[in-house]
Design an enzyme around this catalytic site. Sequence first.
Site, mmCIF file in Angstrom:
data_model
loop_
_atom_site.group_PDB
_atom_site.id
_atom_site.type_symbol
_atom_site.label_atom_id
_atom_site.label_comp_id
_atom_site.label_asym_id
_atom_site.label_seq_id
_atom_site.Cartn_x
_atom_site.Cartn_y
_atom_site.Cartn_z
ATOM 1 C CB SER A 213 5.669 -1.576 12.013
ATOM 2 O OG SER A 213 4.923 -0.191 12.134
ATOM 3 C CE LYS B 287 0.025 3.263 4.722
ATOM 4 N NZ LYS B 287 -0.030 3.475 6.216
ATOM 5 C CG ASN C 124 -1.786 1.314 1.476
ATOM 6 O OD1 ASN C 124 -1.843 1.844 0.484
ATOM 7 N ND2 ASN C 124 -2.303 1.337 2.715
HETATM 8 P P1 PGA Z 1 2.825 0.253 7.720
HETATM 9 O O1 PGA Z 1 1.522 0.513 7.177
HETATM 10 O O2 PGA Z 1 3.489 -0.853 7.044
HETATM 11 O O3 PGA Z 1 3.808 1.565 7.250
HETATM 12 O O4 PGA Z 1 2.594 0.192 9.280
HETATM 13 C C1 PGA Z 1 0.712 -0.469 6.762
HETATM 14 C C2 PGA Z 1 -0.746 -0.034 6.313
HETATM 15 O O5 PGA Z 1 -1.066 0.854 6.632
HETATM 16 O O6 PGA Z 1 -1.407 -0.807 5.595
#
Ligand code: PGA
Length: 249
Positions: A212, A11, A9
């Site tokens: 994470s 984002k 993802n």
């Molecule tokens: P992250 O995000 O791996 O940066 O914690 C996971 C997500 O929001 O899908």
Amino acid sequence: MRQKIIAGNWKMNLNIDSGKDLLSNIIDSDLSNECLTIVAPPNIHLNTFKAMLSHTTIALAAQNCHAQPSGAYTGETSVEMLKSVGVEYVILGHSERREYFSEDSLAISYKVNAVINGGLRPIYCCGETLAQRQEGEHFETISTQIKQGLFQLNEMELLNCVIAYEPVWAIGTGETASPEQAQEIHSYIRKTIADVYGEIVANSVSILYGGSVKPGNAKELFNCPDIDGGLIGGASLDASSFATLTTSF
Ligand code: PGA
């Protein structure tokens, strides 16, 4: 039907040039074919990226969609539009959408229906906040999100969904749920499904962990019996970390 999946993802990160660089590096990496690899870039890159992915097995996802098929919804993207550029999956109900765009599970359920009716597959996110966990409300929170967002679907439709458990307190914070904490919720999600749809359906749905995940902690998470892979934020923006995650089963 239950499939191992690593989904990235992105984002709201990377413009077209840096995005193409990252995707080329991912395509050139040693991705394991033991799992399905999915990338979810910003919508504006989807069409270009589909062409880049044409000779690969990497699937394309969008990060959101609108529930209506078309009309006066300024700034929004319909399922039909996503489909027309080759998108196969749509992330729905991410905690950032729930928090910053006030989406609740009922509103998300309409998007789930639109995605399913359009022949695409939702990646439905659920997860509790830190306060909810500290109050011991995590099971109830997850169960409500799953029931309100997904249980309007029939058996065949549910089988086309992927679920992602993402504890809000672990997203982008460097805090990861322990394998025991994650496994406990994944098995609870499966039981919640089994109670209504039966064991066979519950055991056929892929449930990803997100929050994470990185090369250093992926193996112990993905070794848990009810964790079928990850929805990856930060680590999906680095081709070598992302590729390593596909080999962490
Ligand atoms: P992250 O995000 O791996 O940066 O914690 C996971 C997500 O929001 O899908």
